[in-house]
Design a protein around this motif. Structure first.
Motif, PDB file in Angstrom:
ATOM      1  N   LYS A 296       0.846  -1.287   0.029  1.00 18.55           N
ATOM      2  CA  LYS A 296      -0.092   0.028  -0.065  1.00 18.55           C
ATOM      3  C   LYS A 296       0.829   1.134   0.084  1.00 18.55           C
ATOM      4  CE  LYS A 296      -3.730   1.920   2.406  1.00 18.55           C
ATOM      5  NZ  LYS A 296      -4.882   1.790   3.700  1.00 18.55           N
ATOM      6  N   TYR A 297       1.912   1.141   0.665  1.00 18.50           N
ATOM      7  CA  TYR A 297       2.717   2.439   0.921  1.00 18.50           C
ATOM      8  C   TYR A 297       3.636   2.495  -0.246  1.00 18.50           C
ATOM      9  CZ  TYR A 297       6.419   5.216   3.038  1.00 18.50           C
ATOM     10  OH  TYR A 297       7.485   6.307   3.323  1.00 18.50           O
ATOM     11  N   LEU A 298       4.093   1.547  -1.063  1.00 18.76           N
ATOM     12  CA  LEU A 298       4.679   1.363  -2.304  1.00 18.76           C
ATOM     13  C   LEU A 298       3.991   2.076  -3.209  1.00 18.76           C
ATOM     14  CD1 LEU A 298       6.991   0.241  -4.232  1.00 18.76           C
ATOM     15  CD2 LEU A 298       5.355  -1.555  -4.635  1.00 18.76           C
TER      16      LEU A 298
ATOM     17  N   LYS B 257       1.500   4.203  -2.888  1.00 21.85           N
ATOM     18  CA  LYS B 257       1.288   5.596  -2.664  1.00 21.85           C
ATOM     19  C   LYS B 257       2.256   6.507  -2.925  1.00 21.85           C
ATOM     20  CE  LYS B 257      -1.111   6.360   1.293  1.00 21.85           C
ATOM     21  NZ  LYS B 257      -1.581   6.538   2.484  1.00 21.85           N
ATOM     22  N   ILE B 258       3.588   5.802  -2.586  1.00 18.94           N
ATOM     23  CA  ILE B 258       4.739   6.434  -3.162  1.00 18.94           C
ATOM     24  C   ILE B 258       4.845   6.802  -4.406  1.00 18.94           C
ATOM     25  CG2 ILE B 258       7.228   6.684  -3.470  1.00 18.94           C
ATOM     26  CD1 ILE B 258       7.363   5.138  -0.545  1.00 18.94           C
ATOM     27  N   LEU B 259       4.634   5.761  -5.429  1.00 13.52           N
ATOM     28  CA  LEU B 259       4.634   5.566  -6.700  1.00 13.52           C
ATOM     29  C   LEU B 259       3.850   6.667  -7.530  1.00 13.52           C
ATOM     30  CD1 LEU B 259       5.785   1.950  -7.451  1.00 13.52           C
ATOM     31  CD2 LEU B 259       7.184   4.054  -7.511  1.00 13.52           C
ATOM     32  N   ASN B 260       2.431   6.305  -7.109  1.00 11.22           N
ATOM     33  CA  ASN B 260       1.343   7.375  -7.611  1.00 11.22           C
ATOM     34  C   ASN B 260       1.584   8.591  -7.113  1.00 11.22           C
ATOM     35  OD1 ASN B 260      -0.481   5.338  -8.965  1.00 11.22           O
ATOM     36  ND2 ASN B 260      -0.902   4.519  -6.863  1.00 11.22           N
ATOM     37  N   GLY B 261       1.785   8.974  -5.922  1.00 14.15           N
ATOM     38  CA  GLY B 261       2.001  10.387  -5.742  1.00 14.15           C
ATOM     39  C   GLY B 261       2.997  11.023  -6.394  1.00 14.15           C
ATOM     40  N   ILE B 262       4.345  10.262  -6.651  1.00  8.61           N
ATOM     41  CA  ILE B 262       5.176  11.136  -7.487  1.00  8.61           C
ATOM     42  C   ILE B 262       4.931  11.308  -8.938  1.00  8.61           C
ATOM     43  CG2 ILE B 262       7.735  10.508  -8.533  1.00  8.61           C
ATOM     44  CD1 ILE B 262       8.314   9.126  -5.709  1.00  8.61           C
ATOM     45  N   ILE B 263       4.431  10.154  -9.567  1.00 11.03           N
ATOM     46  CA  ILE B 263       3.853  10.410 -10.942  1.00 11.03           C
ATOM     47  C   ILE B 263       2.945  11.619 -10.949  1.00 11.03           C
ATOM     48  CG2 ILE B 263       2.673   9.170 -12.813  1.00 11.03           C
ATOM     49  CD1 ILE B 263       5.521   8.102 -12.344  1.00 11.03           C
TER      50      ILE B 263
END
Length: 138
Positions: free
Chosen positions: A49-51, A53-59
């Motif tokens: 879930k955290y993974l 969140k990080i990837l989607n947030g950056i993109i």
């Protein structure tokens, strides 16, 4: 919050982010599934879930993140390696957008990533940039 698990999650996030940007493919789910096949044992030890969140947030916030980097980097240090740049993306996302962890934790975790995956002394430059970003009102 499991800091050890999140540390490993950041490592995988960095590798997937690198793969996404280098391949110019924003399909996070597809890239994550590719990594799952290659590194199946590691995926049991991370926070999926955290993974995402990080990837989607950056993109989703890439333009804002790049703007912050551009504003906070001196002209003579504009060249930063890809790994260091992507680590900056993750750190800026967590510092300026997500804002759920203490700044010192985010900086330390990302400096450790640079020491592990980046160029020999680039952690000093990135540390300086992150401190500038943290105390800048942008």
């Amino acid at each position: 919050m499991n800091f050890k698990k999140n540390k490993k999650t950041r490592e995988i996030a960095l590798q997937i982010l690198y793969s996404l940007i280098v391949s110019k493919n924003n399909n996070i789910k597809k890239k994550t599934n590719e990594f799952k096949i290659i590194k199946k044992n590691i995926f049991n030890k991370i926070n999926i879930k955290y993974l995402f969140k990080i990837l989607n947030g950056i993109i989703k916030n890439i333009k804002f993140i790049k703007k912050i980097i551009k504003i906070n980097i001196k002209k003579n240090t504009r060249y930063i390696g890809l790994i260091e740049k992507y680590i900056l993306y993750m750190a800026i996302y967590e510092i300026k957008i997500k804002k759920t962890l203490p700044i010192k934790v985010i900086i330390n975790e990302n400096i450790e990533l640079i020491k592990k995956f980046g160029s020999k002394n680039d952690y000093k430059l990135i540390n300086k940039i992150l401190h500038k970003i943290c105390f800048n009102n942008i």
